[in-house]
Write an enzyme that holds these catalytic residues in place. Structure first.
Site, mmCIF file in Angstrom:
data_model
loop_
_atom_site.group_PDB
_atom_site.id
_atom_site.type_symbol
_atom_site.label_atom_id
_atom_site.label_comp_id
_atom_site.label_asym_id
_atom_site.label_seq_id
_atom_site.Cartn_x
_atom_site.Cartn_y
_atom_site.Cartn_z
ATOM 1 N N ASN A 107 41.716 35.772 35.286
ATOM 2 C CA ASN A 107 40.215 35.767 34.523
ATOM 3 C C ASN A 107 40.213 36.156 33.226
ATOM 4 O O ASN A 107 40.858 37.224 32.909
ATOM 5 C CB ASN A 107 39.210 36.509 35.412
ATOM 6 C CG ASN A 107 37.799 36.649 34.693
ATOM 7 O OD1 ASN A 107 37.825 36.172 33.447
ATOM 8 N ND2 ASN A 107 36.852 37.277 35.413
ATOM 9 N N CYS A 166 31.917 36.747 29.677
ATOM 10 C CA CYS A 166 32.532 35.345 29.935
ATOM 11 C C CYS A 166 31.631 34.379 30.017
ATOM 12 O O CYS A 166 32.178 32.998 30.033
ATOM 13 C CB CYS A 166 32.790 35.693 31.652
ATOM 14 S SG CYS A 166 33.587 36.924 32.222
ATOM 15 N N HIS A 174 33.548 28.848 34.210
ATOM 16 C CA HIS A 174 34.281 30.244 33.962
ATOM 17 C C HIS A 174 35.271 30.378 35.311
ATOM 18 O O HIS A 174 34.820 30.368 36.377
ATOM 19 C CB HIS A 174 33.424 31.133 33.653
ATOM 20 C CG HIS A 174 34.203 32.767 33.902
ATOM 21 N ND1 HIS A 174 35.216 32.777 33.028
ATOM 22 C CD2 HIS A 174 33.899 33.636 34.424
ATOM 23 C CE1 HIS A 174 35.629 34.079 33.117
ATOM 24 N NE2 HIS A 174 34.983 34.632 34.151
HETATM 25 N N1 ACO Z 1 44.814 44.882 46.754
HETATM 26 C C1 ACO Z 1 44.570 45.017 47.968
HETATM 27 N N2 ACO Z 1 43.348 45.516 48.809
HETATM 28 C C2 ACO Z 1 42.267 45.608 47.778
HETATM 29 C C3 ACO Z 1 42.467 45.300 46.483
HETATM 30 C C4 ACO Z 1 43.604 44.903 46.000
HETATM 31 N N3 ACO Z 1 44.033 44.503 44.646
HETATM 32 N N4 ACO Z 1 41.349 45.533 45.832
HETATM 33 C C5 ACO Z 1 40.321 45.904 46.741
HETATM 34 N N5 ACO Z 1 41.083 46.057 48.040
HETATM 35 C C6 ACO Z 1 40.373 46.243 49.189
HETATM 36 C C7 ACO Z 1 39.388 47.238 48.989
HETATM 37 O O1 ACO Z 1 39.620 48.424 48.910
HETATM 38 C C8 ACO Z 1 38.710 47.298 50.328
HETATM 39 O O2 ACO Z 1 39.314 48.074 51.410
HETATM 40 P P1 ACO Z 1 38.449 48.740 52.566
HETATM 41 O O3 ACO Z 1 37.725 47.373 53.187
HETATM 42 O O4 ACO Z 1 39.590 49.425 53.217
HETATM 43 O O5 ACO Z 1 37.365 49.474 51.704
HETATM 44 C C9 ACO Z 1 39.039 45.599 50.718
HETATM 45 O O6 ACO Z 1 40.211 45.203 49.841
HETATM 46 C C10 ACO Z 1 37.931 44.569 50.490
HETATM 47 O O7 ACO Z 1 37.318 44.853 49.172
HETATM 48 P P2 ACO Z 1 36.351 44.203 48.625
HETATM 49 O O8 ACO Z 1 35.779 44.719 47.443
HETATM 50 O O9 ACO Z 1 35.141 43.860 49.638
HETATM 51 O O10 ACO Z 1 36.864 42.553 48.406
HETATM 52 P P3 ACO Z 1 36.148 41.140 48.247
HETATM 53 O O11 ACO Z 1 36.583 40.285 49.414
HETATM 54 O O12 ACO Z 1 34.728 41.389 47.758
HETATM 55 O O13 ACO Z 1 36.951 40.667 46.979
HETATM 56 C C11 ACO Z 1 36.574 40.598 44.661
HETATM 57 C C12 ACO Z 1 36.766 41.552 45.780
HETATM 58 C C13 ACO Z 1 37.739 39.597 44.406
HETATM 59 C C14 ACO Z 1 36.717 41.467 43.269
HETATM 60 C C15 ACO Z 1 35.442 39.785 44.782
HETATM 61 O O14 ACO Z 1 34.349 40.697 44.859
HETATM 62 C C16 ACO Z 1 34.772 39.100 43.541
HETATM 63 O O15 ACO Z 1 35.764 37.903 43.256
HETATM 64 N N6 ACO Z 1 34.110 39.548 42.870
HETATM 65 C C17 ACO Z 1 33.610 38.628 41.499
HETATM 66 C C18 ACO Z 1 34.346 38.981 40.268
HETATM 67 C C19 ACO Z 1 33.948 38.139 39.431
HETATM 68 O O16 ACO Z 1 33.952 36.987 39.477
HETATM 69 N N7 ACO Z 1 33.811 38.866 38.169
HETATM 70 C C20 ACO Z 1 33.524 37.597 36.788
HETATM 71 C C21 ACO Z 1 33.082 38.393 36.021
HETATM 72 S S1 ACO Z 1 34.156 39.094 35.150
HETATM 73 C C22 ACO Z 1 33.555 39.396 33.317
HETATM 74 O O17 ACO Z 1 32.461 38.761 33.108
HETATM 75 C C23 ACO Z 1 34.652 40.170 32.424
#
Ligand code: ACO
Length: 325
Positions: free
Chosen positions: A280, A113, A250
């Site tokens: 993304n 990214c 980004h």
């Molecule tokens: N739909 C429904 N529920 C989901 C989904 C989904 N798509 N994905 C995960 N969940 C669930 C999980 O299983 C978890 O359930 P549990 O509590 O029963 O275990 C719950 O939702 C919470 O999951 P978390 O992973 O803790 O959710 P979080 O609030 O941290 O959000 C996210 C996840 C959106 C991925 C966040 O961590 C994020 O944005 N991270 C950064 C991603 C990013 O910026 N990437 C950039 C670089 S990418 C690159 O370089 C190519």
């Protein structure tokens, strides 16, 4: 004679097919509410039969058309991508052939990214060398081919698209400062495209082709490390956040933008966002955003504005540029 580089034209392209959050909710255990509230993403563009080079070629052709330049005028083409059509030929070489830029040398750059920011910083040095007059830098991705569509924790986040710029030699400095970083020791938190060893002389390994991400670790990396790096970079450049007209970040997650803006003490209005429409798109996200800002009249490309551009992601990599644009 000293030479500098400037961005003289921008363009972007996204595949026609749009996949809404509701479409994904019909395929996997997720919901529009979960995706939109956690990430800001409402939809993404996904290819049907196009490759990364097809998207990048559309952008290159649009850049030539908008600037009314013949393809022979281009000295080099750099495509930032982590989803090349193949290891060789490079995506950039395919673009070179497709637009007929016979004089141009062309290569891909892989920095996830941060790829577009790293590629732009590299291209600026090529033009500043005085050896070249015009170059094309593109960020292009077809992330839909590396996403595991059975994994809801990543499948909902990514999209396909491409954006790019025409860079030209200039008598005035437009690239005011840069700050590029890599921490390979944390690379395991975001991986894709692994190529296992497959020869009669090696122990066999499993291929690890799909994108895998420790979402929370990347979220914290962005909020804590990248934001700190941006603040330090602005201070090191003897500027304040008030001197920056727009922050082109980004486009991973709206919550990340919101927290970054808060931590830097900058109004969120200075952080344009479009991940709602594209998801993304990794190396393509910043140039798509830049191109849309120009189309919307938020950026004039007349040298009157100061923008800060930051990419962050796999590697781990992160990097910022301050540009007079
Ligand atoms: N739909 C429904 N529920 C989901 C989904 C989904 N798509 N994905 C995960 N969940 C669930 C999980 O299983 C978890 O359930 P549990 O509590 O029963 O275990 C719950 O939702 C919470 O999951 P978390 O992973 O803790 O959710 P979080 O609030 O941290 O959000 C996210 C996840 C959106 C991925 C966040 O961590 C994020 O944005 N991270 C950064 C991603 C990013 O910026 N990437 C950039 C670089 S990418 C690159 O370089 C190519």
């Amino acid at each position: 004679m000293t030479s500098y580089a400037k961005i003289s034209q921008v363009a972007h392209y996204a595949p026609k097919q749009i996949v809404h959050n509701a479409d994904l909710a019909a395929m996997m255990d997720t919901s529009d509410e979960w995706i939109a509230s956690r990430t800001g993403i409402r939809q993404r563009h996904i290819v049907q039969d196009q490759q990364t080079s097809d998207l990048a070629t559309k952008v290159a052709a649009r850049l030539l058309e908008k600037s009314q330049l013949p393809a022979e005028a281009i000295d080099f083409i750099i495509v930032a991508t982590i989803t090349p059509d193949s290891s060789m030929p490079s995506t950039a070489a395919k673009v070179q052939a497709a637009i007929g830029a016979h004089k141009a040398f062309a290569y891909d750059l892989s920095a996830a990214c941060s790829g577009f920011v790293f590629a732009l910083a590299t291209a600026e040095k090529l033009l500043a060398s005085g050896h070249y007059q015009k170059g094309i830098v593109i960020g292009a991705e077809v992330l839909s081919k590396t996403v595991d569509w059975a994994d809801r924790t990543t499948a909902v986040l990514f999209g396909d698209g491409a954006g790019g710029v025409l860079l030209e030699a200039s008598m005035q400095p437009h690239f005011l400062a840069e700050s590029l970083h890599t921490d390979g020791s944390r690379g395991r938190s975001l991986t894709s495209g692994g190529q296992g060893l497959h020869s009669p002389f090696s122990a066999k390994e499993e291929n690890d082709l799909y994108l895998k991400m420790d979402g929370r670790a990347i979220f914290e990396f962005a909020i804590r490390d990248v934001t700190k790096s941006i603040g330090q970079f602005i201070r090191d450049s003897q500027l304040t956040t008030d001197d920056i007209d727009l922050f082109l970040m980004h486009q991973a997650n709206y919550r990340i933008l919101d927290k970054m803006a808060q931590k830097l003490g900058v109004p969120l209005e200075k952080f344009p966002a479009n991940m709602m429409e594209y998801g993304n798109t990794s190396a393509a996200s910043i140039p798509i955003l830049l191109s849309e800002c120009v189309e919307a009249g938020k950026i004039q490309l007349d040298g009157s504005q100061t923008i800060l551009m930051t990419g962050f992601g796999g590697g781990l990599t992160w990097g910022s540029l301050i540009l007079k644009i």
